[in-house]
Write an enzyme that holds these catalytic residues in place. Structure first.
Site, PDB file in Angstrom:
ATOM      1  N   ASP A 198     -34.493  36.506-104.972  1.00  0.00           N
ATOM      2  CA  ASP A 198     -35.585  35.520-105.591  1.00  0.00           C
ATOM      3  C   ASP A 198     -35.754  36.288-107.024  1.00  0.00           C
ATOM      4  O   ASP A 198     -34.899  37.152-107.424  1.00  0.00           O
ATOM      5  CB  ASP A 198     -36.909  35.730-104.844  1.00  0.00           C
ATOM      6  CG  ASP A 198     -37.847  34.527-104.927  1.00  0.00           C
ATOM      7  OD1 ASP A 198     -38.051  33.987-106.239  1.00  0.00           O
ATOM      8  OD2 ASP A 198     -38.562  34.273-103.946  1.00  0.00           O
ATOM      9  N   GLY A 224     -32.499  37.398-108.828  1.00  0.00           N
ATOM     10  CA  GLY A 224     -31.801  36.486-109.363  1.00  0.00           C
ATOM     11  C   GLY A 224     -32.477  34.916-109.604  1.00  0.00           C
ATOM     12  O   GLY A 224     -33.609  34.941-108.779  1.00  0.00           O
ATOM     13  N   ASP A 225     -31.975  33.981-110.019  1.00  0.00           N
ATOM     14  CA  ASP A 225     -32.528  32.787-110.262  1.00  0.00           C
ATOM     15  C   ASP A 225     -31.535  31.797-109.665  1.00  0.00           C
ATOM     16  O   ASP A 225     -30.422  31.529-110.211  1.00  0.00           O
ATOM     17  CB  ASP A 225     -32.687  32.455-111.787  1.00  0.00           C
ATOM     18  CG  ASP A 225     -33.380  31.048-111.982  1.00  0.00           C
ATOM     19  OD1 ASP A 225     -33.191  30.164-111.191  1.00  0.00           O
ATOM     20  OD2 ASP A 225     -33.978  30.862-113.109  1.00  0.00           O
ATOM     21  N   PHE A 226     -32.024  31.155-108.539  1.00  0.00           N
ATOM     22  CA  PHE A 226     -31.067  30.248-107.822  1.00  0.00           C
ATOM     23  C   PHE A 226     -30.494  28.919-108.752  1.00  0.00           C
ATOM     24  O   PHE A 226     -29.360  28.418-108.332  1.00  0.00           O
ATOM     25  CB  PHE A 226     -31.466  29.930-106.541  1.00  0.00           C
ATOM     26  CG  PHE A 226     -32.620  29.065-106.181  1.00  0.00           C
ATOM     27  CD1 PHE A 226     -33.109  28.011-107.121  1.00  0.00           C
ATOM     28  CD2 PHE A 226     -33.668  29.519-105.186  1.00  0.00           C
ATOM     29  CE1 PHE A 226     -34.222  27.399-106.867  1.00  0.00           C
ATOM     30  CE2 PHE A 226     -34.713  29.075-105.094  1.00  0.00           C
ATOM     31  CZ  PHE A 226     -35.099  27.759-105.959  1.00  0.00           C
ATOM     32  N   HIS A 244     -37.688  21.012-100.645  1.00  0.00           N
ATOM     33  CA  HIS A 244     -38.976  20.058-100.881  1.00  0.00           C
ATOM     34  C   HIS A 244     -39.603  19.979-102.339  1.00  0.00           C
ATOM     35  O   HIS A 244     -40.387  19.288-102.721  1.00  0.00           O
ATOM     36  CB  HIS A 244     -39.730  19.752 -99.888  1.00  0.00           C
ATOM     37  CG  HIS A 244     -40.625  21.051 -99.723  1.00  0.00           C
ATOM     38  ND1 HIS A 244     -41.711  21.219 -98.794  1.00  0.00           N
ATOM     39  CD2 HIS A 244     -40.926  22.308-100.401  1.00  0.00           C
ATOM     40  CE1 HIS A 244     -42.399  22.354 -98.854  1.00  0.00           C
ATOM     41  NE2 HIS A 244     -41.725  22.885-100.075  1.00  0.00           N
TER      42      HIS A 244
END
Length: 334
Positions: A198, A224-226, A244
């Protein structure tokens, strides 16, 4: 579980107006922390007025409405928590879900008052904006994590039970916040090496949360940043209540990144409040409208759509099963 929301009489139509009021009755009880105030024993309406700073004019009937729901019990003029309130709505209880209801009262309830605007424009009515910027706001982040803990506290034990974890040595929760879901998995399956992926702002809260649960060292945080970074490598990746939030092209991209991160035989587990191909479950359809009201592009989706995205990414073996009473779990093997 499908709910009977059919309307066949004028009384059914009139009852719809009361449903809006009933939701506010319950949300207000959570907002002022009524159920926690009663955790040590019953109290009279007058005592609760003094304890919570309430006016007596409306308090008695408000408490009586809560009695009709079963959340409160009344005996000899004293009010106490019912079983559901004691288990789920007292702060500090292991199964506390009040964080989700608090967030609903703060964000969803006002947004539904402007639902007509969304129908006319397609625009959200309670969009928090750029989440990656808002996580630098400690107050927002605390509210968000409390809400997420309410959801994962309900689904974590279910996920630990319904999936066969014996052949899996490592698991990473993608967008796993402060690790509440992961805490259930590593506690139930001692052999698992857990990871939570995250944004970096989550890491101090992850460390504090696992320490409070006595699970320090049982899972690692991977910042991290997905949308920008590769996903961590593990035997299994979890995307729970993640897809979603985003548009379809972003969902497909995230599934593709998961496929790239997994070794052959690795599994991707996706769960959300997926909707039926034909309208049957009003609850999940309403949750999908929640997403439309609060995100720029989010909505729920069907299990069939999810399977199509997985096959497009290269997954071949796909299974679908229920997760608890509300969610659907899709398991794809590379």
């Amino acid at each position: 579980m499908a709910t009977d929301t059919s309307i066949g009489t004028p009384a059914d139509i009139f009852r719809l107006g009361s449903m809006y009021a009933m939701s506010k009755v319950v949300l207000t009880a959570v907002e002022i922390d009524l159920f926690t105030a009663l955790k040590d024993g019953p109290a009279t309406a007058a005592e609760l007025c003094d304890r919570l700073g309430l006016h007596p004019r409306a308090t008695g009937q408000w408490l009586d409405v809560l009695v009709t729901t079963g959340l409160l019990r009344r005996e000899d003029g004293r009010y106490g928590n019912g079983p559901a309130a004691a288990r789920f709505l007292v702060k500090g209880a292991p199964a506390y879900v009040g964080g989700f209801l608090s967030r609903s009262g703060e964000m969803l309830y006002p947004a539904w008052g402007r639902f007509t605007d969304t129908l006319r424009t397609g625009a959200p009515q309670a969009n928090d904006g750029d989440f990656r910027a808002l996580v630098d706001d400690p107050a927002f982040l605390d509210r968000f994590l409390t809400m997420m803990d309410s959801l994962s506290g309900h689904l974590g034990p279910e996920l630990a039970k319904v999936h066969d974890w014996t052949a899996c040595d490592s698991v990473a929760d993608i967008g796993g916040a402060r690790g509440n879901l992961m805490s259930h998995l590593v506690r139930a399956h001692g052999h698992l090496k857990g990871m939570v992926f995250d944004l970096p702002q989550m890491e101090p809260r992850f460390d504090a949360h696992l320490a409070a649960l006595g699970l320090t060292g049982r899972a690692a945080f991977v910042p991290g940043d997905f949308f920008k970074d590769p996903l961590p490598q593990a035997d299994a990746l979890i995307m729970g209540h993640v897809l979603h939030d985003w548009a379809e092209d972003e969902r497909r991209m995230l599934i593709g990144k998961a496929h790239a991160a997994l070794a052959p035989g690795g599994q991707l587990l996706i769960y959300d409040r997926m909707i039926d191909e034909e309208p049957a479950d009003a609850d999940n359809l309403l949750v999908s409208l929640h997403m439309i009201l609060t995100t720029t592009d989010g909505t729920e989706y069907t299990a069939g759509e999810c399977q199509a995205w997985l096959r497009e990414a290269g997954f071949k073996e796909i299974a679908v099963k229920p997760l608890g009473r509300t969610d659907t779990l899709v398991i794809a093997t590379k």
